[in-house]
Design an enzyme around this catalytic site. Structure first.
Site, mmCIF file in Angstrom:
data_model
loop_
_atom_site.group_PDB
_atom_site.id
_atom_site.type_symbol
_atom_site.label_atom_id
_atom_site.label_comp_id
_atom_site.label_asym_id
_atom_site.label_seq_id
_atom_site.Cartn_x
_atom_site.Cartn_y
_atom_site.Cartn_z
ATOM 1 N N ARG A 27 0.856 -1.125 -0.218
ATOM 2 C CA ARG A 27 -0.060 -0.130 0.115
ATOM 3 C C ARG A 27 0.571 1.278 -0.078
ATOM 4 O O ARG A 27 0.412 2.537 0.605
ATOM 5 C CB ARG A 27 -0.969 0.063 1.088
ATOM 6 C CG ARG A 27 -2.142 -0.896 1.222
ATOM 7 C CD ARG A 27 -3.093 -0.595 0.390
ATOM 8 N NE ARG A 27 -4.077 -1.403 0.291
ATOM 9 C CZ ARG A 27 -5.387 -1.532 1.004
ATOM 10 N NH1 ARG A 27 -5.545 -0.267 1.876
ATOM 11 N NH2 ARG A 27 -6.387 -2.315 1.037
ATOM 12 N N ARG A 31 -3.328 6.875 1.209
ATOM 13 C CA ARG A 31 -3.851 8.077 1.645
ATOM 14 C C ARG A 31 -2.807 8.712 2.597
ATOM 15 O O ARG A 31 -3.230 10.044 2.922
ATOM 16 C CB ARG A 31 -5.351 7.444 2.452
ATOM 17 C CG ARG A 31 -6.385 7.867 1.563
ATOM 18 C CD ARG A 31 -7.711 7.112 2.346
ATOM 19 N NE ARG A 31 -7.132 5.621 2.610
ATOM 20 C CZ ARG A 31 -7.948 4.876 3.316
ATOM 21 N NH1 ARG A 31 -9.413 5.309 3.319
ATOM 22 N NH2 ARG A 31 -7.954 3.627 3.614
ATOM 23 N N ARG A 40 -6.460 11.574 -6.120
ATOM 24 C CA ARG A 40 -7.855 10.704 -5.977
ATOM 25 C C ARG A 40 -8.879 11.820 -6.002
ATOM 26 O O ARG A 40 -10.117 11.513 -6.802
ATOM 27 C CB ARG A 40 -7.802 9.987 -4.539
ATOM 28 C CG ARG A 40 -9.290 9.305 -4.679
ATOM 29 C CD ARG A 40 -9.447 8.534 -3.417
ATOM 30 N NE ARG A 40 -9.813 9.391 -2.214
ATOM 31 C CZ ARG A 40 -10.232 8.948 -1.237
ATOM 32 N NH1 ARG A 40 -10.181 7.937 -0.768
ATOM 33 N NH2 ARG A 40 -10.440 9.912 -0.051
ATOM 34 N N ASP A 77 -6.674 -2.579 -7.525
ATOM 35 C CA ASP A 77 -7.161 -3.056 -6.312
ATOM 36 C C ASP A 77 -7.676 -4.669 -6.480
ATOM 37 O O ASP A 77 -7.768 -5.022 -7.784
ATOM 38 C CB ASP A 77 -8.671 -2.361 -5.697
ATOM 39 C CG ASP A 77 -8.747 -2.843 -4.354
ATOM 40 O OD1 ASP A 77 -8.020 -2.101 -3.534
ATOM 41 O OD2 ASP A 77 -9.784 -3.628 -4.154
ATOM 42 N N TYR A 154 -15.014 -11.398 -0.097
ATOM 43 C CA TYR A 154 -15.755 -10.135 -0.371
ATOM 44 C C TYR A 154 -16.870 -10.315 -1.154
ATOM 45 O O TYR A 154 -17.912 -9.656 -1.144
ATOM 46 C CB TYR A 154 -14.772 -9.297 -1.168
ATOM 47 C CG TYR A 154 -13.944 -8.731 -0.212
ATOM 48 C CD1 TYR A 154 -14.150 -7.592 0.859
ATOM 49 C CD2 TYR A 154 -12.543 -9.025 -0.144
ATOM 50 C CE1 TYR A 154 -13.102 -6.959 1.610
ATOM 51 C CE2 TYR A 154 -11.527 -8.577 0.877
ATOM 52 C CZ TYR A 154 -11.803 -7.428 1.597
ATOM 53 O OH TYR A 154 -10.784 -7.019 2.538
HETATM 54 O O1 CP3 Z 1 0.033 -1.583 -2.481
HETATM 55 C C1 CP3 Z 1 -0.223 -0.545 -3.285
HETATM 56 O O2 CP3 Z 1 0.270 0.579 -3.065
HETATM 57 C C2 CP3 Z 1 -0.942 -0.933 -4.651
HETATM 58 C C3 CP3 Z 1 -2.467 -0.648 -4.535
HETATM 59 C C4 CP3 Z 1 -3.297 -1.605 -3.618
HETATM 60 C C5 CP3 Z 1 -4.543 -1.030 -3.317
HETATM 61 N N1 CP3 Z 1 -5.229 -2.175 -2.709
HETATM 62 C C6 CP3 Z 1 -5.023 0.287 -3.443
HETATM 63 C C7 CP3 Z 1 -6.126 0.478 -2.601
HETATM 64 C C8 CP3 Z 1 -3.092 -2.971 -3.327
HETATM 65 C C9 CP3 Z 1 -1.921 -3.833 -3.583
HETATM 66 C C10 CP3 Z 1 -4.467 -3.220 -2.816
HETATM 67 C C11 CP3 Z 1 -4.709 -4.653 -2.397
HETATM 68 C C12 CP3 Z 1 -6.170 -4.903 -1.599
HETATM 69 N N2 CP3 Z 1 -7.354 -4.442 -1.752
HETATM 70 C C13 CP3 Z 1 -6.074 -5.812 -0.615
HETATM 71 C C14 CP3 Z 1 -4.873 -6.854 -0.252
HETATM 72 C C15 CP3 Z 1 -4.014 -6.259 0.485
HETATM 73 C C16 CP3 Z 1 -4.405 -5.859 2.071
HETATM 74 O O3 CP3 Z 1 -4.048 -4.718 2.426
HETATM 75 O O4 CP3 Z 1 -4.947 -6.616 2.569
HETATM 76 C C17 CP3 Z 1 -7.523 -5.776 -0.148
HETATM 77 C C18 CP3 Z 1 -8.118 -6.752 1.107
HETATM 78 C C19 CP3 Z 1 -8.144 -4.863 -0.835
HETATM 79 C C20 CP3 Z 1 -9.439 -4.400 -0.852
HETATM 80 C C21 CP3 Z 1 -9.554 -2.914 -0.152
HETATM 81 N N3 CP3 Z 1 -9.527 -2.044 -1.177
HETATM 82 C C22 CP3 Z 1 -9.936 -2.487 0.719
HETATM 83 C C23 CP3 Z 1 -10.412 -3.339 2.151
HETATM 84 C C24 CP3 Z 1 -9.988 -1.036 0.698
HETATM 85 C C25 CP3 Z 1 -10.311 0.041 1.894
HETATM 86 C C26 CP3 Z 1 -9.285 -0.080 2.859
HETATM 87 C C27 CP3 Z 1 -9.166 1.547 3.178
HETATM 88 O O5 CP3 Z 1 -7.951 1.606 3.882
HETATM 89 O O6 CP3 Z 1 -10.263 1.978 3.174
HETATM 90 C C28 CP3 Z 1 -9.664 -0.774 -0.628
HETATM 91 C C29 CP3 Z 1 -9.465 0.523 -1.064
HETATM 92 C C30 CP3 Z 1 -8.108 0.800 -1.457
HETATM 93 N N4 CP3 Z 1 -7.079 0.177 -2.246
HETATM 94 C C31 CP3 Z 1 -7.316 1.933 -1.240
HETATM 95 C C32 CP3 Z 1 -6.001 2.011 -1.856
HETATM 96 C C33 CP3 Z 1 -4.979 3.053 -1.909
HETATM 97 C C34 CP3 Z 1 -8.050 3.171 -0.395
HETATM 98 C C35 CP3 Z 1 -9.079 4.017 -1.200
HETATM 99 C C36 CP3 Z 1 -8.960 5.265 -0.744
HETATM 100 O O7 CP3 Z 1 -9.821 5.858 0.034
HETATM 101 O O8 CP3 Z 1 -8.108 6.277 -1.774
#
Ligand code: CP3
Length: 355
Positions: A27, A31, A40, A77, A154
């Site tokens: 990640r 944010r 974003r 994602d 999910y």
């Molecule tokens: O690592 C990176 O920088 C690459 C981008 C990436 C994102 N999600 C961007 C993202 C990667 C590799 C993921 C993987 C992901 N997404 C996982 C597996 C890894 C982990 O962390 O367990 C999972 C379970 C998801 C599903 C997902 N997407 C969730 C649960 C959320 C919300 C989490 C939160 O922090 O609110 C997302 C959204 C998401 N994916 C964000 C980002 C940067 C936040 C979105 C935002 O508000 O801008």
């Protein structure tokens, strides 16, 4: 294609000598960076950001401009696959991902389409191409996907979950339908990762974020078996170089030997397992990635450095270690602490890579 200027990450994954331990963060585009929040906002919402190759490229590059990361990760994602299957992914502020449609019956599974990901998820492969061009050989690009089990949780729950009661009930009550769902997802993930590799991904990571909520036997049957199938179906080499596979099961510390036997090149570790012990168990078979507790980034530069030093010492001398957090970085970390983290890994690891 331009030759890689920094291939420390790929060398460590292959167990080859390096000058210092490579580092990146799960990640890393996110944010905690004000410039991410601004991009974003420009995109409108999270999925629009993922669907715009130029903006996805921009946020991929942001952490690399600030820190000396040894790898970039595609900005996207894991939930793009269920979205492309027609489940209607959306994000609500502060609540994480949600789906308009959920999978709750054998018939629901039957109706999910087989994906042609190069076509159905072309916005992702487009982003990979644009990012590769922009990186211009500076560091390797990591592609990724969720594991079938993690995606299924999910799709069945319709959102994140605390106890996974619907996903687990489906697994216990309808094991055949669950296997059909996981099989369909495994085909989609294989196809998806191969499309990312064809577009320029130089390593891939499978995120099995929720594998660790299963019993050992259920993990074997409903998560690991499908990841093993995916690994077997992946393109092994691209642009004359091996494309390594990193398998990350959060809370998978009890199953290290079995994970290492899956055919993956590297096992991703969360912070609950000692990396020295993991190395003793599986270090001859695979490289290791991890594993600092991400919440240490809320502490002081002094404690961050001390924790990096402790993990490097625990791993010990020699190659085969990619430094990372044990899970994704959290939204409100101070970006200055990330600089301390990355610099500490590079500086303090050099003593372990002499001769
Ligand atoms: O690592 C990176 O920088 C690459 C981008 C990436 C994102 N999600 C961007 C993202 C990667 C590799 C993921 C993987 C992901 N997404 C996982 C597996 C890894 C982990 O962390 O367990 C999972 C379970 C998801 C599903 C997902 N997407 C969730 C649960 C959320 C919300 C989490 C939160 O922090 O609110 C997302 C959204 C998401 N994916 C964000 C980002 C940067 C936040 C979105 C935002 O508000 O801008």
């Amino acid at each position: 294609m331009t030759a890689l200027k920094n291939d420390r990450f790929l060398r460590a994954l292959a167990g080859e000598p390096v000058d210092m331990t490579p580092v990146w963060m799960m990640r890393q585009a996110g944010r905690y960076l004000p410039e991410y929040r601004a991009t974003r906002k420009l995109a409108g919402d999270f999925m629009s950001l993922c669907r715009n190759a130029e903006l996805a490229c921009e946020v991929t590059m942001q952490p690399l401009r600030r820190y000396a990361m040894d790898a970039a990760i595609l900005f996207s994602d894991i939930l793009t696959i269920p979205d492309a299957m027609g489940q209607g992914l959306y994000f609500t502020e502060g609540e994480g991902p949600r789906f308009r449609k959920v999978v709750r019956s054998a018939q629901d599974v039957e109706q999910l389409p087989e994906l042609d990901t190069a076509k159905d998820l072309s916005y992702v492969t487009d982003a990979v191409s644009v990012i590769r061009r922009e990186l211009n050989g500076s560091v390797p690009l990591i592609g990724f996907s969720g594991s079938p089990w993690t995606l299924a949780t999910y799709m069945i729950e319709g959102s994140g979950s605390k106890d996974f009661r619907n996903a687990k009930a489906f697994m216990f009550n309808e094991p055949e339908a669950m296997h059909q769902l996981l099989d369909k997802l495994a085909r989609a993930v294989t196809n998806y990762l191969n499309a990312q590799i064809a577009a320029g991904a130089q390593a891939v990571q499978i995120f099995d974020t929720w594998g660790g909520v299963l019993s050992t036997s259920a993990y074997r049957e409903f998560s690991l078996a499908y990841m093993q199938k995916i690994v077997a179906g992946l393109t092994k080499e691209s642009e004359g170089r091996k494309v390594p596979v990193i398998l990350f099961t959060k809370n998978g510390g009890l199953w290290l030997e079995e994970i290492a036997a899956s055919g993956c090149d590297c096992v991703g570790l969360d912070w609950t397992i000692e990396i020295g012990r993991a190395r003793a168990l599986i270090g001859a078979k695979t490289s290791l990635q991890g594993n600092m507790d991400p919440t240490i980034l809320y502490s002081t530069p002094k404690s961050i450095r001390a924790e990096v030093a402790r993990i490097l010492k625990d791993y010990g001398p020699g190659a085969g270690h990619v430094f990372n957090l044990g899970h994704g970085i959290t939204p409100d970390v101070d970006p200055a602490n990330v600089a301390v983290f990355v610099e500490s890994v590079h500086e303090l690891s050099q003593q372990y890579h002499q001769g």
